[in-house]
Enzyme design. Structure first.
Site, PDB file in Angstrom:
ATOM      1  N   ASP A 185      -5.731  19.510 -14.793  1.00  0.00           N
ATOM      2  CA  ASP A 185      -6.532  18.306 -15.241  1.00  0.00           C
ATOM      3  C   ASP A 185      -5.893  18.281 -16.719  1.00  0.00           C
ATOM      4  O   ASP A 185      -6.521  19.067 -17.733  1.00  0.00           O
ATOM      5  CB  ASP A 185      -7.699  18.039 -15.163  1.00  0.00           C
ATOM      6  CG  ASP A 185      -8.390  16.794 -15.644  1.00  0.00           C
ATOM      7  OD1 ASP A 185      -7.786  16.243 -16.537  1.00  0.00           O
ATOM      8  OD2 ASP A 185      -9.406  16.174 -15.069  1.00  0.00           O
ATOM      9  N   TYR A 201     -14.712  18.234 -16.116  1.00  0.00           N
ATOM     10  CA  TYR A 201     -15.374  16.843 -16.061  1.00  0.00           C
ATOM     11  C   TYR A 201     -16.572  16.729 -15.098  1.00  0.00           C
ATOM     12  O   TYR A 201     -16.354  17.153 -13.929  1.00  0.00           O
ATOM     13  CB  TYR A 201     -14.252  15.805 -15.621  1.00  0.00           C
ATOM     14  CG  TYR A 201     -14.411  14.381 -15.708  1.00  0.00           C
ATOM     15  CD1 TYR A 201     -14.886  13.622 -16.857  1.00  0.00           C
ATOM     16  CD2 TYR A 201     -14.690  13.582 -14.410  1.00  0.00           C
ATOM     17  CE1 TYR A 201     -14.890  12.326 -16.862  1.00  0.00           C
ATOM     18  CE2 TYR A 201     -15.002  12.364 -14.438  1.00  0.00           C
ATOM     19  CZ  TYR A 201     -15.228  11.698 -15.875  1.00  0.00           C
ATOM     20  OH  TYR A 201     -15.772  10.201 -15.813  1.00  0.00           O
ATOM     21  N   ARG A 251       0.998  -1.106   0.040  1.00  0.00           N
ATOM     22  CA  ARG A 251      -0.073  -0.146  -0.004  1.00  0.00           C
ATOM     23  C   ARG A 251       0.777   1.288  -0.045  1.00  0.00           C
ATOM     24  O   ARG A 251       0.798   2.388  -0.843  1.00  0.00           O
ATOM     25  CB  ARG A 251      -0.989  -0.054   1.196  1.00  0.00           C
ATOM     26  CG  ARG A 251      -2.006   1.328   1.233  1.00  0.00           C
ATOM     27  CD  ARG A 251      -3.055   1.007   2.093  1.00  0.00           C
ATOM     28  NE  ARG A 251      -3.104   0.222   2.959  1.00  0.00           N
ATOM     29  CZ  ARG A 251      -2.547   0.388   4.308  1.00  0.00           C
ATOM     30  NH1 ARG A 251      -1.911   1.279   4.741  1.00  0.00           N
ATOM     31  NH2 ARG A 251      -2.694  -0.486   5.211  1.00  0.00           N
ATOM     32  N   LYS A 276      -7.248   7.266 -20.017  1.00  0.00           N
ATOM     33  CA  LYS A 276      -7.515   7.828 -21.264  1.00  0.00           C
ATOM     34  C   LYS A 276      -6.301   7.721 -22.081  1.00  0.00           C
ATOM     35  O   LYS A 276      -5.773   6.719 -22.414  1.00  0.00           O
ATOM     36  CB  LYS A 276      -7.976   9.316 -21.396  1.00  0.00           C
ATOM     37  CG  LYS A 276      -9.067   9.479 -20.023  1.00  0.00           C
ATOM     38  CD  LYS A 276     -10.325   8.940 -20.205  1.00  0.00           C
ATOM     39  CE  LYS A 276     -11.435   8.921 -19.139  1.00  0.00           C
ATOM     40  NZ  LYS A 276     -11.730  10.090 -18.383  1.00  0.00           N
TER      41      LYS A 276
HETATM   42  C1  LIG Z   1     -12.116  10.268 -17.242  1.00  0.00           C
HETATM   43  C2  LIG Z   1     -11.806  11.728 -16.681  1.00  0.00           C
HETATM   44  C3  LIG Z   1     -11.814  12.071 -15.284  1.00  0.00           C
HETATM   45  C4  LIG Z   1     -11.965  10.862 -14.369  1.00  0.00           C
HETATM   46  O1  LIG Z   1     -11.001   9.768 -14.378  1.00  0.00           O
HETATM   47  P1  LIG Z   1     -11.389   8.385 -14.007  1.00  0.00           P
HETATM   48  O2  LIG Z   1     -10.206   7.668 -14.504  1.00  0.00           O
HETATM   49  O3  LIG Z   1     -12.635   7.806 -14.922  1.00  0.00           O
HETATM   50  O4  LIG Z   1     -11.785   8.222 -12.731  1.00  0.00           O
HETATM   51  C5  LIG Z   1     -11.108  13.294 -14.859  1.00  0.00           C
HETATM   52  N1  LIG Z   1     -10.877  14.216 -15.632  1.00  0.00           N
HETATM   53  C6  LIG Z   1     -11.105  14.084 -16.946  1.00  0.00           C
HETATM   54  C7  LIG Z   1     -10.855  15.346 -17.921  1.00  0.00           C
HETATM   55  C8  LIG Z   1     -11.536  12.751 -17.616  1.00  0.00           C
HETATM   56  O5  LIG Z   1     -11.740  12.692 -18.965  1.00  0.00           O
END
Ligand SMILES: *Cc1c(COP(=O)(O)O)cnc(C)c1O
Length: 384
Positions: A175, A103, A51, A200
């Site tokens: 982000d 998001y 962890r 992504k």
């Molecule tokens: C998908 C996404 C998230 C969240 O991520 P997860 O891996 O689905 O928890 C946050 N910010 C953006 C811009 C995203 O496309």
């Protein structure tokens, strides 16, 4: 003479991943071990319990820190787990300024969970950086932005917002999920922290979830390592290995995503059934100049308007090569309908404010042969 900084692909393939000293294996193994033998009381080889840390995870974290130009990286079980960890930097009574177009999951976490712990959030249109300046208060600890935004592909000037933040001694986190570090590195423009949903483009193959926080200061590394250990929302060794594998081809994937993205955007822009196309690479995008300054490519995220929900649905039902699905950044072309999917929860009024119409369709252009993507869109648009 200082050592020359190695190129992006070389770092993606090698950083954090020296060949295994015991066997010479060129890939970091999946260290499927929860615990580690200790040599004597208080003496170990740097690992005690997975962890807190795991060698596969360490390799990935060193790699991510290098690609974003940060000093540390910490990976979590999803993008949302990473944002949750980011927010543990704050305490009850602290205030966050963020983009009003984020998001959906991030807005939901802020409004429906973290406000219960006494954190305050103000949402502003960050496309005009002065709005950020006006929203910062004495108790503001963080400004959190997303650029480009989903699905309208609107940009925020990272350098301008970073200057404003620093004049108030507030940190800026970005982000960077939509561009990946290959096309946009916010730390170079003054951001203090970068966050990704690695689900992504960093993963790139739609086969695992994950999230990362990249920091620039020793206290970031300390805080996030401590949060990993305390809250336990860490990424498993197998998922880390999938990411190490995926990220090796990030540069070639992104170049192809970008090439296909430009072609699809141009093609849609000329199509009689399409009312408007939102893509920063188009010369008529209102922030095209900022996009050229801040990003080294335009990527493959775009959206376009078909005028009505009915027209969008007629088209989406006909897709054969492209898939109607949430998520983005994989090698396959994924198409979604924001009004009924990712942005259903914000309601009609919320969508109207952001310009998200019922006929809007979002595309994450994949790296299939672009002729096949265009042919599929053409036959589907005929039905629209
Ligand atoms: C998908 C996404 C998230 C969240 O991520 P997860 O891996 O689905 O928890 C946050 N910010 C953006 C811009 C995203 O496309």
């Amino acid at each position: 003479m200082t050592e020359r900084m190695k190129g992006f692909s070389t770092r993606a393939i090698h950083d954090g991943q020296a060949p295994d000293p015991v066997t010479g294996a060129v890939n970091v193994p999946i260290y499927a071990s929860s615990t580690y033998v200790q040599q004597e009381i208080g003496k170990n080889k740097g690992y005690e319990y997975s962890r807190a840390s795991n060698p596969t995870r360490t390799a990935l974290e060193e790699n991510f820190a290098s690609l974003e130009g940060g000093t540390s990286a910490h990976v979590f079980a999803s993008g949302m787990a990473a944002i949750t960890a980011l927010c543990t930097m704050m305490k009850s009574g602290d205030h966050v300024v963020c983009s009003d177009n984020m998001y959906g999951g991030t807005t939901r976490l802020f409004n429906q969970v973290l406000t219960r712990y006494g954190l305050e959030f103000t949402y502003v249109d960050t496309f005009d950086a002065k709005n950020v300046d006006r929203a910062i208060r004495a108790n503001t600890k963080l400004v959190h932005i997303e650029t480009p935004t989903n699905p309208m592909m609107a940009l925020t000037d990272i350098a301008e917002v970073a200057d404003i933040c620093h004049s108030h001694s507030v940190e800026l986190s970005v982000d960077n999920t939509f561009m990946s570090p290959y096309f946009q590195r916010p730390i170079e423009f003054g951001a203090d922290l970068v966050m990704h949903s690695t689900t992504k483009f960093l993963n790139g193959h739609s086969d695992g979830l994950g999230g990362v926080l990249i920091g620039t200061k020793p206290e970031h590394a300390e805080t996030f390592a401590f949060v990993q250990k305390c809250t336990g929302g860490i990424l498993s060794p197998f998922e880390c290995w999938l990411l190490l594998r995926g990220v090796k081809t990030l540069a070639v994937r992104m170049r192809q995503h970008d090439a296909n993205g430009r072609i699809v955007a141009d093609w849609l822009n000329k199509h009689a059934k399409v009312r408007s196309v939102f893509y920063p690479g188009l010369a008529d995008h209102p922030q095209h100049d900022l996009a050229k300054r801040q990003m080294s490519g335009f990527g493959s995220m775009l959206s376009f308007d078909l005028g009505s929900l009915e027209a969008a649905n007629r088209m989406l039902k006909k897709l054969k090569v492209c898939s109607l699905a949430e998520s983005l950044g994989g090698v396959e072309t994924l198409i979604s309908h924001p009004a009924s999917m990712t942005h259903a929860a914000i309601g009609e009024e919320g969508r109207r404010k952001l310009g998200i119409t019922d006929g809007l369709v979002r595309v994450s252009v994949g790296i299939e042969d672009v002729e096949d993507i265009l042919a599929d869109l053409e036959q589907a648009l005929t039905a629209a």
